[in-house]
Scaffold this motif. Structure first.
Motif, mmCIF file in Angstrom:
data_model
loop_
_atom_site.group_PDB
_atom_site.id
_atom_site.type_symbol
_atom_site.label_atom_id
_atom_site.label_comp_id
_atom_site.label_asym_id
_atom_site.label_seq_id
_atom_site.Cartn_x
_atom_site.Cartn_y
_atom_site.Cartn_z
ATOM 1 N N ARG A 43 -6.490 -9.286 -5.394
ATOM 2 C CA ARG A 43 -7.295 -9.002 -6.434
ATOM 3 C C ARG A 43 -7.278 -7.826 -7.330
ATOM 4 N NH1 ARG A 43 -12.264 -12.915 -4.418
ATOM 5 N NH2 ARG A 43 -12.955 -11.104 -5.144
ATOM 6 N N CYS A 44 -7.325 -6.875 -6.301
ATOM 7 C CA CYS A 44 -7.470 -5.674 -7.243
ATOM 8 C C CYS A 44 -6.511 -5.455 -7.687
ATOM 9 C CB CYS A 44 -7.357 -4.685 -5.712
ATOM 10 S SG CYS A 44 -7.564 -3.002 -6.242
ATOM 11 N N LYS A 45 -7.179 -4.280 -9.192
ATOM 12 C CA LYS A 45 -6.579 -3.879 -10.413
ATOM 13 C C LYS A 45 -5.736 -2.422 -10.165
ATOM 14 C CE LYS A 45 -8.897 -6.618 -13.771
ATOM 15 N NZ LYS A 45 -9.377 -6.313 -14.682
ATOM 16 N N THR A 46 -6.074 -1.660 -9.281
ATOM 17 C CA THR A 46 -6.126 -0.743 -9.673
ATOM 18 C C THR A 46 -6.533 -0.240 -7.828
ATOM 19 O OG1 THR A 46 -6.311 0.024 -11.531
ATOM 20 C CG2 THR A 46 -6.390 1.853 -9.889
ATOM 21 N N LEU A 47 -5.483 0.774 -7.189
ATOM 22 C CA LEU A 47 -5.415 1.696 -5.419
ATOM 23 C C LEU A 47 -6.369 2.903 -6.172
ATOM 24 C CD1 LEU A 47 -6.002 1.735 -2.499
ATOM 25 C CD2 LEU A 47 -3.454 2.350 -2.288
ATOM 26 N N LEU A 48 -7.282 3.447 -5.518
ATOM 27 C CA LEU A 48 -7.619 4.296 -6.322
ATOM 28 C C LEU A 48 -7.427 5.341 -4.864
ATOM 29 C CD1 LEU A 48 -9.228 6.936 -8.142
ATOM 30 C CD2 LEU A 48 -11.171 5.596 -7.102
ATOM 31 N N VAL A 49 -6.670 6.500 -4.994
ATOM 32 C CA VAL A 49 -6.603 7.372 -3.819
ATOM 33 C C VAL A 49 -7.469 8.813 -4.371
ATOM 34 C CG1 VAL A 49 -4.656 8.646 -2.259
ATOM 35 C CG2 VAL A 49 -4.621 5.867 -3.014
ATOM 36 N N LEU A 50 -8.895 9.144 -2.838
ATOM 37 C CA LEU A 50 -8.614 10.575 -3.376
ATOM 38 C C LEU A 50 -7.922 10.926 -2.265
ATOM 39 C CD1 LEU A 50 -12.431 8.648 -3.474
ATOM 40 C CD2 LEU A 50 -11.051 9.908 -5.258
ATOM 41 N N ALA A 51 -7.250 11.819 -2.470
ATOM 42 C CA ALA A 51 -6.431 12.948 -2.172
ATOM 43 C C ALA A 51 -7.102 14.369 -1.578
ATOM 44 C CB ALA A 51 -5.107 12.387 -1.826
ATOM 45 N N GLY A 52 -7.892 14.794 -0.415
ATOM 46 C CA GLY A 52 -8.111 15.610 0.022
ATOM 47 C C GLY A 52 -6.458 16.567 0.654
ATOM 48 N N PRO A 53 -7.380 17.372 1.637
ATOM 49 C CA PRO A 53 -5.988 18.607 1.758
ATOM 50 C C PRO A 53 -5.282 17.997 3.123
ATOM 51 C CG PRO A 53 -8.125 19.864 1.871
ATOM 52 C CD PRO A 53 -8.313 18.694 0.919
ATOM 53 N N THR A 54 -5.806 16.682 3.564
ATOM 54 C CA THR A 54 -5.380 16.331 5.339
ATOM 55 C C THR A 54 -4.995 15.226 4.577
ATOM 56 O OG1 THR A 54 -7.593 15.329 5.539
ATOM 57 C CG2 THR A 54 -7.184 17.451 6.643
ATOM 58 N N TYR A 55 -5.148 14.435 3.786
ATOM 59 C CA TYR A 55 -4.760 12.728 3.526
ATOM 60 C C TYR A 55 -3.024 12.338 4.222
ATOM 61 C CZ TYR A 55 -3.748 8.490 0.965
ATOM 62 O OH TYR A 55 -4.298 7.183 1.195
ATOM 63 N N ALA A 56 -2.047 13.861 2.740
ATOM 64 C CA ALA A 56 -0.658 13.241 3.662
ATOM 65 C C ALA A 56 -0.390 13.140 4.992
ATOM 66 C CB ALA A 56 -0.425 14.001 2.862
ATOM 67 N N SER A 57 -1.186 13.555 6.104
ATOM 68 C CA SER A 57 -0.965 14.103 7.183
ATOM 69 C C SER A 57 -1.843 13.281 8.322
ATOM 70 C CB SER A 57 -1.453 15.530 7.466
ATOM 71 O OG SER A 57 -2.933 16.039 7.937
#
Length: 130
Positions: A9-23
Motif C-alpha cells: 500500500r505504500c506509495k513511496t519508500l523514503l530512505v534516509l541514508a547516512g554514511p553507514t547505510y550501504a554497509s
C-alpha cells in the motif's frame, strides 16, 4: 494487515541514508523488500544525510556517501549477528543473483538520490560524543 500489506500500500519508500547505510544489511533489506513487493524503483526516494560544520564539509561528506553507494556490495554489508547476515543474504539469493541485486541497489542509489536531493544533501548536525 502486517508488514507485507503495508509495503504494497505504500506509495513511496523514503530512505534516509547516512554514511553507514550501504554497509548495513538490515537497512538494505528494506530496499530488497520494497523491490520484491512493488519492483518500481521510481517509488523510492533516497535522501543522503551528510554531516559537516560547513557547506563545503557537507558537500564533501555527500560525495563520499555517493561514492559508497557506487561501491555497494551486499556480500560486504554487515549485521550485528552473523546468523542474521547469512539468513538475509540467503533471502536475497533465493530471489536473484547477488551481482544482479548489487547492480540494482547501486542504480537505485545513483538515480534516486541524485534526482531527489538536488545539489546538496540534507545537513545533519554532528553529534557530540559523551
Amino acid at each position: 494487515l502486517g508488514p507485507r500489506n503495508e509495503f504494497i500500500r505504500c506509495k513511496t519508500l523514503l530512505v534516509l541514508a547516512g554514511p553507514t547505510y550501504a554497509s548495513r544489511l538490515w537497512c538494505v533489506m528494506e530496499l530488497f523488500t520494497f523491490m520484491a513487493m512493488s519492483a518500481d524503483s521510481h517509488r523510492i526516494c533516497v535522501v543522503p544525510l551528510a554531516a559537516g560544520e560547513s557547506e563545503g564539509a557537507r558537500r564533501e561528506a555527500r560525495q563520499q556517501l555517493l561514492a559508497s553507494f557506487d561501491r555497494f556490495d551486499a556480500a560486504h554489508a554487515r549485521c550485528f549477528l552473523p546468523q542474521d547476515r547469512a539468513a538475509l543474504l540467503s533471502v536475497i539469493e533465493s530471489t536473484l543473483q547477488l551481482d544482479e541485486f548489487n547492480r540494482w541497489v547501486r542504480s537505485v542509489f545513483r538515480e534516486r538520490s541524485r534526482r531527489t536531493s538536488g545539489a546538496s544533501a540534507v545537513p545533519v548536525e554532528p553529534s557530540e560524543e559523551p
